[in-house]
Design a protein around this motif. Structure first.
Motif, PDB file in Angstrom:
ATOM      1  N   LEU A   8       0.825  -1.204   0.000  1.00 13.12           N
ATOM      2  CA  LEU A   8       0.000   0.000   0.000  1.00 13.12           C
ATOM      3  C   LEU A   8       0.864   1.261   0.000  1.00 13.12           C
ATOM      4  N   LEU A   9       1.944   1.238   0.770  1.00 13.84           N
ATOM      5  CA  LEU A   9       2.857   2.371   0.826  1.00 13.84           C
ATOM      6  C   LEU A   9       3.532   2.597  -0.533  1.00 13.84           C
ATOM      7  N   MET A  10       3.937   1.513  -1.205  1.00 16.54           N
ATOM      8  CA  MET A  10       4.562   1.625  -2.529  1.00 16.54           C
ATOM      9  C   MET A  10       3.579   2.191  -3.559  1.00 16.54           C
ATOM     10  N   VAL A  11       2.334   1.754  -3.521  1.00 14.46           N
ATOM     11  CA  VAL A  11       1.310   2.267  -4.432  1.00 14.46           C
ATOM     12  C   VAL A  11       1.075   3.750  -4.168  1.00 14.46           C
ATOM     13  N   LEU A  12       1.031   4.138  -2.922  1.00 16.03           N
ATOM     14  CA  LEU A  12       0.822   5.536  -2.545  1.00 16.03           C
ATOM     15  C   LEU A  12       1.988   6.410  -3.019  1.00 16.03           C
ATOM     16  N   ILE A  13       3.213   5.971  -2.795  1.00 19.46           N
ATOM     17  CA  ILE A  13       4.387   6.733  -3.213  1.00 19.46           C
ATOM     18  C   ILE A  13       4.432   6.835  -4.737  1.00 19.46           C
ATOM     19  N   THR A  14       4.151   5.729  -5.428  1.00 22.22           N
ATOM     20  CA  THR A  14       4.138   5.730  -6.886  1.00 22.22           C
ATOM     21  C   THR A  14       3.070   6.694  -7.409  1.00 22.22           C
ATOM     22  N   GLY A  15       1.904   6.700  -6.802  1.00 24.97           N
ATOM     23  CA  GLY A  15       0.830   7.608  -7.200  1.00 24.97           C
ATOM     24  C   GLY A  15       1.229   9.065  -7.023  1.00 24.97           C
ATOM     25  N   ILE A  16       1.889   9.380  -5.929  1.00 27.68           N
ATOM     26  CA  ILE A  16       2.329  10.758  -5.672  1.00 27.68           C
ATOM     27  C   ILE A  16       3.377  11.187  -6.698  1.00 27.68           C
ATOM     28  N   VAL A  17       4.334  10.302  -6.999  1.00 27.48           N
ATOM     29  CA  VAL A  17       5.370  10.620  -7.980  1.00 27.48           C
ATOM     30  C   VAL A  17       4.747  10.842  -9.353  1.00 27.48           C
ATOM     31  N   ILE A  18       3.829   9.993  -9.765  1.00 26.59           N
ATOM     32  CA  ILE A  18       3.166  10.148 -11.065  1.00 26.59           C
ATOM     33  C   ILE A  18       2.377  11.463 -11.105  1.00 26.59           C
ATOM     34  N   PHE A  19       1.693  11.795 -10.019  1.00 30.50           N
ATOM     35  CA  PHE A  19       0.944  13.047  -9.945  1.00 30.50           C
ATOM     36  C   PHE A  19       1.869  14.253 -10.081  1.00 30.50           C
ATOM     37  N   LEU A  20       3.013  14.236  -9.393  1.00 31.06           N
ATOM     38  CA  LEU A  20       3.953  15.354  -9.458  1.00 31.06           C
ATOM     39  C   LEU A  20       4.556  15.491 -10.855  1.00 31.06           C
ATOM     40  N   ILE A  21       4.881  14.372 -11.498  1.00 32.26           N
ATOM     41  CA  ILE A  21       5.390  14.424 -12.865  1.00 32.26           C
ATOM     42  C   ILE A  21       4.328  14.988 -13.800  1.00 32.26           C
ATOM     43  N   TYR A  22       3.087  14.558 -13.635  1.00 33.76           N
ATOM     44  CA  TYR A  22       1.985  15.051 -14.454  1.00 33.76           C
ATOM     45  C   TYR A  22       1.825  16.561 -14.283  1.00 33.76           C
ATOM     46  N   ARG A  23       1.838  17.047 -13.047  1.00 33.47           N
ATOM     47  CA  ARG A  23       1.689  18.491 -12.794  1.00 33.47           C
ATOM     48  C   ARG A  23       2.858  19.287 -13.367  1.00 33.47           C
ATOM     49  N   GLY A  24       4.069  18.748 -13.256  1.00 27.99           N
ATOM     50  CA  GLY A  24       5.241  19.421 -13.808  1.00 27.99           C
ATOM     51  C   GLY A  24       5.153  19.530 -15.315  1.00 27.99           C
ATOM     52  N   LEU A  25       4.770  18.450 -15.966  1.00 25.87           N
ATOM     53  CA  LEU A  25       4.633  18.470 -17.420  1.00 25.87           C
ATOM     54  C   LEU A  25       3.506  19.405 -17.850  1.00 25.87           C
ATOM     55  N   GLN A  26       2.429  19.399 -17.088  1.00 22.86           N
ATOM     56  CA  GLN A  26       1.293  20.252 -17.415  1.00 22.86           C
ATOM     57  C   GLN A  26       1.683  21.733 -17.333  1.00 22.86           C
ATOM     58  N   SER A  27       2.401  22.133 -16.292  1.00 22.73           N
ATOM     59  CA  SER A  27       2.811  23.540 -16.180  1.00 22.73           C
ATOM     60  C   SER A  27       3.856  23.887 -17.226  1.00 22.73           C
ATOM     61  N   TRP A  28       4.723  22.939 -17.600  1.00 25.62           N
ATOM     62  CA  TRP A  28       5.724  23.190 -18.624  1.00 25.62           C
ATOM     63  C   TRP A  28       5.071  23.397 -19.988  1.00 25.62           C
ATOM     64  N   VAL A  29       4.061  22.596 -20.298  1.00 25.09           N
ATOM     65  CA  VAL A  29       3.371  22.717 -21.578  1.00 25.09           C
ATOM     66  C   VAL A  29       2.589  24.027 -21.651  1.00 25.09           C
ATOM     67  N   ARG A  30       2.020  24.468 -20.549  1.00 22.73           N
ATOM     68  CA  ARG A  30       1.229  25.705 -20.534  1.00 22.73           C
ATOM     69  C   ARG A  30       2.075  26.958 -20.432  1.00 22.73           C
ATOM     70  N   LYS A  31       3.368  26.796 -20.202  1.00 21.80           N
ATOM     71  CA  LYS A  31       4.254  27.942 -20.072  1.00 21.80           C
ATOM     72  C   LYS A  31       4.268  28.704 -21.392  1.00 21.80           C
ATOM     73  N   PRO A  32       4.118  30.033 -21.353  1.00 24.24           N
ATOM     74  CA  PRO A  32       4.069  30.785 -22.602  1.00 24.24           C
ATOM     75  C   PRO A  32       5.402  30.724 -23.339  1.00 24.24           C
ATOM     76  N   PHE A  33       5.307  30.746 -24.645  1.00 24.87           N
ATOM     77  CA  PHE A  33       6.487  30.735 -25.501  1.00 24.87           C
ATOM     78  C   PHE A  33       7.146  32.101 -25.465  1.00 24.87           C
ATOM     79  N   THR A  34       8.441  32.125 -25.237  1.00 23.97           N
ATOM     80  CA  THR A  34       9.163  33.389 -25.263  1.00 23.97           C
ATOM     81  C   THR A  34      10.317  33.290 -26.237  1.00 23.97           C
ATOM     82  N   LEU A  35      10.591  34.389 -26.860  1.00 18.54           N
ATOM     83  CA  LEU A  35      11.738  34.472 -27.749  1.00 18.54           C
ATOM     84  C   LEU A  35      12.962  34.787 -26.917  1.00 18.54           C
ATOM     85  N   ARG A  36      14.054  34.214 -27.244  1.00 15.21           N
ATOM     86  CA  ARG A  36      15.308  34.534 -26.565  1.00 15.21           C
ATOM     87  C   ARG A  36      16.173  35.318 -27.528  1.00 15.21           C
ATOM     88  N   SER A  37      16.601  36.454 -27.095  1.00 14.75           N
ATOM     89  CA  SER A  37      17.376  37.333 -27.944  1.00 14.75           C
ATOM     90  C   SER A  37      18.857  37.036 -27.814  1.00 14.75           C
TER      91      SER A  37
END
Length: 159
Positions: A8-37
């Motif tokens: 149960l502890l392993m399933v819980l930890i795995t679920g939390i890690v997957i959730f954090l990866i999902y949130r990180g990817l979601q915020s990265w994808v929604r990050k506005p595109f900026t030009l670098r000069s």
């Protein structure tokens, strides 16, 4: 009972890690595109006396550089075209850097969306790491801060 708790502890930890990866990817994808000069600043540290300098300093800005000429080169169908942009000052306040344009009697800025876009958008796109452009009207003693934003930013601030 130990095997059940460990699983149960392993399933819980795995679920939390997957959730954090999902949130990180979601915020990265929604990050506005900026030009670098690739066009950096070559500071002009000799600050000439001007009413705009006094107005900026009275408003708490530190003048980092005086007038700068930013050379631009365009290649159009194999032909090289040269142009330039002029920045009147570079200032800082609260660790934020701003480009400064001063009012000109011959070139009045039209305070409409298209007028601001036409005159100031090149600076905001060329240097996205700056907090914005300050437009200093020395005749009126006024400083306007212009930053590039989106409707989404405005919608979020309304709540």
């Amino acid at each position: 009972m130990g095997h059940y708790t460990d699983g149960l502890l392993m399933v819980l930890i795995t679920g939390i890690v997957i959730f954090l990866i999902y949130r990180g990817l979601q915020s990265w994808v929604r990050k506005p595109f900026t030009l670098r000069s690739g066009i950096g600043f070559h500071y002009n540290e000799e600050i000439m006396e001007h009413p705009a300098v006094d107005l900026l300093e009275q408003s708490g800005f530190e003048i980092v550089s005086d007038k700068l000429k930013v050379p631009l080169v365009f290649k159009v169908n194999g032909n090289v075209l040269h142009s330039r942009l002029f920045i009147d000052y570079i200032v800082t306040k609260n660790r934020e850097m701003y480009l400064v344009k001063t009012s000109r009697e011959r070139l009045t800025l039209e305070w409409t969306g298209s007028g601001v876009r036409r005159e100031l958008l090149p600076y905001l796109l060329l240097y996205p790491e700056c907090a914005g452009v300050l437009y200093v009207d020395t005749d009126l003693g006024d400083i306007k801060e212009i930053a590039l934003t989106s409707d989404e930013d405005e919608d979020e601030s309304a709540y």
